[in-house]
Design a protein around this motif. Structure first.
Motif, mmCIF file in Angstrom:
data_model
loop_
_atom_site.group_PDB
_atom_site.id
_atom_site.type_symbol
_atom_site.label_atom_id
_atom_site.label_comp_id
_atom_site.label_asym_id
_atom_site.label_seq_id
_atom_site.Cartn_x
_atom_site.Cartn_y
_atom_site.Cartn_z
ATOM 1 N N ASP A 192 -0.842 15.672 -7.720
ATOM 2 C CA ASP A 192 0.420 15.872 -7.018
ATOM 3 C C ASP A 192 0.219 16.525 -5.652
ATOM 4 O O ASP A 192 1.189 16.949 -5.023
ATOM 5 N N THR A 193 -1.005 16.627 -5.210
ATOM 6 C CA THR A 193 -1.304 17.230 -3.917
ATOM 7 C C THR A 193 -1.348 16.136 -2.861
ATOM 8 O O THR A 193 -2.234 15.283 -2.895
ATOM 9 N N PRO A 194 -0.394 16.097 -1.921
ATOM 10 C CA PRO A 194 -0.344 14.979 -0.981
ATOM 11 C C PRO A 194 -1.504 14.946 0.005
ATOM 12 O O PRO A 194 -1.870 13.881 0.492
ATOM 13 N N LEU A 195 -2.088 16.114 0.287
ATOM 14 C CA LEU A 195 -3.186 16.177 1.256
ATOM 15 C C LEU A 195 -4.308 17.029 0.678
ATOM 16 O O LEU A 195 -4.145 18.232 0.459
ATOM 17 N N ASP A 220 -1.647 5.474 -4.943
ATOM 18 C CA ASP A 220 -0.863 4.481 -5.693
ATOM 19 C C ASP A 220 0.223 3.837 -4.834
ATOM 20 O O ASP A 220 0.637 2.706 -5.084
ATOM 21 N N SER A 221 0.691 4.558 -3.820
ATOM 22 C CA SER A 221 1.700 4.011 -2.903
ATOM 23 C C SER A 221 1.119 3.772 -1.512
ATOM 24 O O SER A 221 1.857 3.629 -0.545
ATOM 25 N N ARG A 222 -0.210 3.745 -1.412
ATOM 26 C CA ARG A 222 -0.939 3.439 -0.170
ATOM 27 C C ARG A 222 -0.724 4.496 0.907
ATOM 28 O O ARG A 222 -0.628 4.214 2.092
ATOM 29 N N ASN A 223 -0.645 5.743 0.457
ATOM 30 C CA ASN A 223 -0.650 6.904 1.344
ATOM 31 C C ASN A 223 0.441 6.897 2.416
ATOM 32 O O ASN A 223 0.160 7.034 3.615
ATOM 33 N N PRO A 224 1.697 6.762 2.034
ATOM 34 C CA PRO A 224 2.763 6.867 3.034
ATOM 35 C C PRO A 224 2.833 8.286 3.595
ATOM 36 O O PRO A 224 2.457 9.246 2.909
ATOM 37 N N GLY A 233 -8.010 8.351 4.117
ATOM 38 C CA GLY A 233 -7.064 8.076 3.044
ATOM 39 C C GLY A 233 -7.767 7.865 1.714
ATOM 40 O O GLY A 233 -8.881 7.325 1.664
ATOM 41 N N ALA A 234 -7.122 8.273 0.641
ATOM 42 C CA ALA A 234 -7.647 8.014 -0.701
ATOM 43 C C ALA A 234 -7.313 6.578 -1.103
ATOM 44 O O ALA A 234 -6.310 6.009 -0.686
ATOM 45 N N GLY A 235 -8.181 5.987 -1.898
ATOM 46 C CA GLY A 235 -7.937 4.633 -2.367
ATOM 47 C C GLY A 235 -8.284 3.577 -1.335
ATOM 48 O O GLY A 235 -9.143 3.785 -0.474
ATOM 49 N N LYS A 236 -7.598 2.447 -1.389
ATOM 50 C CA LYS A 236 -7.963 1.293 -0.564
ATOM 51 C C LYS A 236 -7.317 1.306 0.815
ATOM 52 O O LYS A 236 -7.747 0.557 1.697
ATOM 53 N N ALA A 237 -6.282 2.094 1.012
ATOM 54 C CA ALA A 237 -5.556 2.092 2.285
ATOM 55 C C ALA A 237 -5.769 3.404 3.019
ATOM 56 O O ALA A 237 -5.943 4.464 2.403
ATOM 57 N N PHE A 238 -5.729 3.326 4.345
ATOM 58 C CA PHE A 238 -5.661 4.547 5.151
ATOM 59 C C PHE A 238 -4.246 5.098 5.039
ATOM 60 O O PHE A 238 -4.035 6.188 4.529
ATOM 61 N N SER A 239 -3.256 4.332 5.475
ATOM 62 C CA SER A 239 -1.859 4.716 5.288
ATOM 63 C C SER A 239 -0.950 3.525 5.542
ATOM 64 O O SER A 239 -1.109 2.810 6.532
#
Length: 270
Positions: free
Chosen positions: A6-9, A26-30, A60-66
Motif C-alpha cells: 500500500d506504499t505508493p512510492l 497493478d494499475s500501471r503506476n498512475p 516504476g514497479a512492474g512493466k510500466a513507468f507510469s
C-alpha cells in the motif's frame, strides 16, 4: 515485516543516491491519486533539506513507468476527475499539478529510469526530470488528445523545453507513441539500455553526478532551471552570487587539491 503493497512510492538510498519507485504496478503506476501526489511532494521536501542526498533515480514497479492519470477514475468521474468544472480546476491545482512544481524544483538532479510505457502524465513526469535513460521496452506518448483532454499537468511547457516546439507539437497533437530509439534520436533521453541493465545504467549516470562537490551540483542545477526564463543579464548576476559562495566552500579547496594531486576528490558537502 513492513507491508509495502500500500506504499505508493518506495524509497531506497545508497551511495548518496535515492531511488524512488512508483509502486502501483497493478494499475500501471498512475500519479493522479492523492496518496501518490503527497508521497512525491513529501519526498522532494526531504531531499531538498538533506545534504547527504546528491541525486535521485526515479523508476516504476512492474512493466510500466507510469500510465499518468488513472483512467478508471476518469471513466467513473472519481477523485480529481469528478465534480463541477470549478471543482475539477481546483482538483488539478491542488492535486497532480503539485508534482511538476515539486519535481522541477528538486534541488538535486533527478534521473528518470523509464522501464516501460510513459504515457500522458507519465510522459510528463519523465520530462520533469533532469536526465532520462530508457529501456528498449519503453515508449513515450503525450496521449491526452486521444482521450479528448489536454495536458493538464504542464506537459505542453515541459515537452517543449525538452525536445523543442515542433517535436512537442507532433506528440501533443497526434498523441502518437515515440519509441525509445526515436526518443534518443530526438534528444528526449540521454541513453537507451537493455531492460535488465536499465537501473545499472541510471546508477552509472547518477555516479557521474555524485562524484562532484554536492553544493556545486545543486547550484548548477538551479542555474540551468533559472536559465529557462531569465535574461542573460539576470542569470549572470545570479551566477556571480553563487560563484562567490562556491569559492568559499571546503569542497572547492578539496577539488583544487585533488586536481593538483591527480586523485578523486573526497567531498563532504561543506
Amino acid at each position: 515485516m513492513t507491508d509495502l503493497t500500500d506504499t505508493p512510492l518506495l524509497v531506497d538510498r545508497a551511495d548518496h543516491i535515492e531511488t524512488w519507485t512508483l509502486n502501483l504496478p497493478d494499475s500501471r503506476n498512475p500519479i493522479s491519486d492523492r496518496a501518490m501526489v503527497e508521497a512525491i511532494c513529501e519526498r522532494v521536501a526531504v531531499v531538498n533539506a538533506d545534504r547527504d542526498v546528491r541525486a535521485v533515480v526515479l523508476t516504476g514497479a512492474g512493466k510500466a513507468f507510469s500510465a499518468g492519470g488513472n483512467v478508471k477514475d476518469m471513466v467513473d468521474r472519481n477523485g480529481m476527475f469528478g465534480g463541477t468544472p470549478y471543482e475539477l480546476r481546483d482538483g488539478y491545482r491542488s492535486g497532480i499539478q503539485r508534482i511538476p512544481r515539486a519535481v522541477y524544483h528538486c534541488e538535486v538532479p533527478v534521473i528518470a529510469a523509464v522501464n516501460g510505457p510513459a504515457v500522458g502524465a507519465g510522459c510528463d513526469l519523465a520530462m520533469m526530470c533532469d536526465l532520462r535513460v530508457a529501456s528498449t521496452r519503453a515508449f513515450f506518448a503525450e496521449s491526452f488528445v486521444q482521450l479528448g483532454i489536454i495536458p493538464g499537468d504542464g506537459g505542453a511547457w515541459l515537452l517543449t523545453k525538452a525536445i523543442g516546439p515542433a517535436r512537442a507539437a507532433e506528440m501533443a497533437l497526434t498523441g502518437d507513441r515515440v519509441t525509445a530509439e526515436q526518443a534518443l534520436e530526438w534528444g528526449m533521453v540521454n541513453e537507451v539500455s537493455a531492460p535488465e541493465a536499465l537501473l545499472e545504467t541510471a546508477y552509472a549516470l547518477a555516479a557521474r553526478v555524485t562524484k562532484n562537490p554536492p553544493h556545486s551540483v545543486r547550484m548548477a542545477k538551479k542555474l540551468l532551471r533559472e536559465s529557462q526564463h531569465q535574461s542573460l543579464e539576470s542569470l549572470l548576476e545570479l551566477s556571480a552570487a553563487m560563484q562567490a559562495l562556491a569559492h568559499h566552500t571546503e569542497d572547492h579547496r578539496e577539488a583544487l587539491a585533488a586536481f593538483g594531486e591527480k586523485r578523486p576528490g573526497d567531498y563532504q558537502g561543506r
